[in-house]
Write a protein that holds these residues in place. Structure first.
Motif, PDB file in Angstrom:
ATOM      1  N   SER A 166      -4.883   3.003   4.248  1.00  0.00           N
ATOM      2  CA  SER A 166      -6.254   3.736   3.866  1.00  0.00           C
ATOM      3  C   SER A 166      -7.143   3.328   5.112  1.00  0.00           C
ATOM      4  CB  SER A 166      -6.499   3.523   2.416  1.00  0.00           C
ATOM      5  OG  SER A 166      -5.754   3.833   1.618  1.00  0.00           O
ATOM      6  N   THR A 167      -7.369   1.903   5.444  1.00  0.00           N
ATOM      7  CA  THR A 167      -8.057   1.456   6.433  1.00  0.00           C
ATOM      8  C   THR A 167      -8.574   2.545   7.574  1.00  0.00           C
ATOM      9  OG1 THR A 167      -7.257  -0.786   5.917  1.00  0.00           O
ATOM     10  CG2 THR A 167      -8.594  -0.722   7.710  1.00  0.00           C
ATOM     11  N   ILE A 168      -7.386   3.123   7.974  1.00  0.00           N
ATOM     12  CA  ILE A 168      -7.813   4.067   9.172  1.00  0.00           C
ATOM     13  C   ILE A 168      -7.769   5.635   8.837  1.00  0.00           C
ATOM     14  CG2 ILE A 168      -6.721   2.395  10.694  1.00  0.00           C
ATOM     15  CD1 ILE A 168      -3.943   3.994  10.594  1.00  0.00           C
ATOM     16  N   SER A 169      -8.129   5.902   7.780  1.00  0.00           N
ATOM     17  CA  SER A 169      -8.081   7.353   7.233  1.00  0.00           C
ATOM     18  C   SER A 169      -9.047   8.064   8.020  1.00  0.00           C
ATOM     19  CB  SER A 169      -8.504   7.322   5.925  1.00  0.00           C
ATOM     20  OG  SER A 169      -7.737   6.598   4.843  1.00  0.00           O
TER      21      SER A 169
ATOM     22  N   VAL B  92       4.796   6.578   5.447  1.00  0.00           N
ATOM     23  CA  VAL B  92       3.992   6.291   3.953  1.00  0.00           C
ATOM     24  C   VAL B  92       2.324   6.282   4.308  1.00  0.00           C
ATOM     25  CG1 VAL B  92       3.772   4.240   2.254  1.00  0.00           C
ATOM     26  CG2 VAL B  92       6.081   4.775   3.434  1.00  0.00           C
ATOM     27  N   LEU B  93       1.666   7.251   3.424  1.00  0.00           N
ATOM     28  CA  LEU B  93       0.419   7.304   4.028  1.00  0.00           C
ATOM     29  C   LEU B  93      -0.473   6.937   2.600  1.00  0.00           C
ATOM     30  CD1 LEU B  93      -1.080   9.973   6.202  1.00  0.00           C
ATOM     31  CD2 LEU B  93      -2.174   9.512   4.137  1.00  0.00           C
ATOM     32  N   SER B  94      -1.151   6.034   2.682  1.00  0.00           N
ATOM     33  CA  SER B  94      -2.243   5.684   1.749  1.00  0.00           C
ATOM     34  C   SER B  94      -3.540   6.415   1.552  1.00  0.00           C
ATOM     35  CB  SER B  94      -2.670   4.128   1.659  1.00  0.00           C
ATOM     36  OG  SER B  94      -1.578   3.372   0.982  1.00  0.00           O
ATOM     37  N   THR B  95      -3.982   6.986   0.508  1.00  0.00           N
ATOM     38  CA  THR B  95      -5.406   7.735   0.521  1.00  0.00           C
ATOM     39  C   THR B  95      -6.478   7.258   0.095  1.00  0.00           C
ATOM     40  OG1 THR B  95      -4.343   8.707  -1.586  1.00  0.00           O
ATOM     41  CG2 THR B  95      -3.711   9.781   0.386  1.00  0.00           C
TER      42      THR B  95
END
Length: 507
Positions: free
Chosen positions: A344-347, A365-368
């Motif tokens: 998420s840090t680099i969204s 794997v992608l955090s939102t």
């Protein structure tokens, strides 16, 4: 030289349970689901580590040395009187005491109060190690003896490679009969001690059968072994290894012992990811007086990643990394991790994210965290061609308040996955405890991620949300995820075997 007690303590500290397995080679050992051993200390005698990897192996015979050299070492520590030198694992040289006609009493005396030696009856030495584990842990231990069937005619459990032991069936029958008598003696002498010894088998003195420990003592492991839809559990190390390989190894081993499927670290190019002002800002840590000193020390080098990859292959646990910038992405691809994480840090770094999407040849794997519906639409279009997209609901507060967990988003991702086969719903837990993750599993998450740490460090980032691996917290978390899987069960409505209602007609 590190003492025997210290090495035993270091190995025992990896595991949160007070369960120890002593593994023999009888055929019943092959009937135990491997998942039962997860999270517990395993001690093998002779070459039993070829049935199930052990933490400690004990032997004195040269044929065992030959067998282990042929198959490759699988234990962390070897207690032996031979000159065995494994390519991996440590060795403690321990004298061998032969069993003579008058020396049986002395062997039993050494079990309770004497020095550690390699006994001819190897499980006596293994029980001695168990007593040492109880001593360093300062609490009682439950010890399961598996594969000690005392039936020479039945042969051995299936193992890797050939078998190197010699001797005809009559000789083996005499030796095994003698060993069984010593086990009965040991069971009597250890009553009231710090170890509760449970012989697993079908002898009249067996405290449990194989079915008992599979169905009664370790039902979660049984269900996990039979599960066809296991949720992947990620131990999120972040940079809580502090750039220390020993600390990193201990965290990886503990994650594996707790039943995690992956460990995850981070990689960023410190020099370009942060501004000069950020790097020069004051920051108190053991590594210097600036934020730059702190961040540079936390980063793993190429040699460190080689070490991590080798360790994970040995332990049979996968690893991947959160990769925060293009330089780190190019760097990490040489190590061929199982997955790529975009945190998420680099969204907001959409140019970088789009480039990864164009060249991705493995699961992403992608955090939102810190994103909305518009970002979701962009992600679904940009990452539509990646092999697998683990779409991970996350909230970037550490810890996340219950009202902001929004587990229903996981259910939404599950719905998306029904028409987008490459999408896997997932959940990154920044909330406290396990209930959020259990609800996420019920909502359809096929991967859950939890931050972990090794002790408390006031100066380290995000320690407030991480589970301490020096306690049983992470092991308990994994068990709760497996419990949630069991309780969810199947979508097919059937009459369960437990439904023995007195008014229901028999079929």
């Amino acid at each position: 030289m590190v003492s025997f007690s210290r090495q035993i303590s270091d190995i025992a500290s990896i595991y949160a349970t007070d369960t120890i397995f002593i593994l023999g080679k009888g055929p019943s050992a092959g009937e135990i689901p491997p998942s039962i051993f997860d999270g517990s200390l395993v001690i093998g005698v002779n070459d039993a580590e070829r049935i199930q990897p052990t933490d400690i192996s004990i032997f004195h015979a040269d044929w065992v040395k030959a067998a282990l050299e042929a198959s490759g070492p699988k234990a962390q520590l070897y207690l032996t009187s031979t000159d065995y030198r494994p390519t991996e694992g440590k060795v403690i040289r321990v004298p061998h005491e032969s069993l003579g006609q008058e020396s049986g009493d002395l062997m039993m005396q050494r079990l309770l109060s004497g020095p550690l030696v390699i006994e001819d009856v190897l499980f006596i030495s293994a029980l001695k190690v168990c007593l040492e584990v109880a001593k360093v842990r300062e609490r009682a231990q439950k010890v399961y003896m598996i594969g000690f069937d005392f039936t020479p005619e039945a042969g051995y459990a299936e193992m890797a490679g050939g078998h190197f032991e010699t001797g005809d069936i009559q000789d083996r029958r005499l030796v095994i009969g003698m060993q069984e008598n010593f086990l009965l003696n040991a069971l009597y002498m250890l009553q009231g001690s710090q170890i509760d010894v449970i012989h697993v088998g079908n002898r009249n003195y067996s405290a449990a059968s194989v079915a008992d420990i599979v169905e009664r003592d370790f039902p979660t492991a049984r269900a996990q072994a039979s599960s066809q839809s296991k949720v992947a559990v990620v131990a999120e190390l972040t940079t809580n290894h502090f750039g220390d390989r020993d600390r990193l190894e201990r965290m990886v081993r503990t994650a594996k012992a707790a039943g995690a499927d992956y460990v995850k670290v981070q990689k960023r190019d410190v020099a370009t990811f942060y501004s000069t002002a950020q790097l020069s800002a004051p920051y108190r840590s053991p590594f210097g007086q600036t934020f730059g000193d702190y961040r540079r020390k936390l980063e793993l080098t190429a040699d460190d990643f080689d070490f991590l990859d080798t360790l994970c292959r040995k332990l049979k646990i996968d690893w991947f990394a959160s990769i925060l910038d293009e330089a780190s992405f190019n760097f990490i691809r040489d190590f061929n991790p199982a997955l790529i994480k975009l945190p998420s840090t680099i969204s907001e770094h959409t140019d970088y994210l789009a480039k990864v999407a164009r060249v991705a040849d493995r699961g992403i794997v992608l955090s939102t965290g810190m994103t909305d519906k518009n970002f979701e639409s962009w992600i679904l279009e940009t990452f539509k061609d990646v092999p697998t997209l683990y779409l991970m609901q996350a909230n970037s507060a550490y810890p996340t308040p219950a009202r902001d967990c929004n587990i229903a988003v996981v259910r939404h991702y599950h719905t998306l996955s029904t028409t987008n086969q490459h999408i896997v719903p997932a959940y990154s837990s920044h909330d406290e405890g396990s209930i959020g993750s259990m609800l996420a599993v019920a909502a359809g998450a096929r991967m859950v991620e939890k931050h972990v740490k090794l002790g408390n460090s006031e100066w380290a980032h995000f320690d407030a949300v991480a589970l301490d691996m020096t306690s049983s917290d992470f092991c308990n978390y994994v068990n709760k995820i497996r419990e949630a899987e069991i309780m969810i069960g199947s979508e097919v409505k059937t009459v369960a075997p437990s439904e023995h209602h007195k008014y229901r007609k028999a079929p």
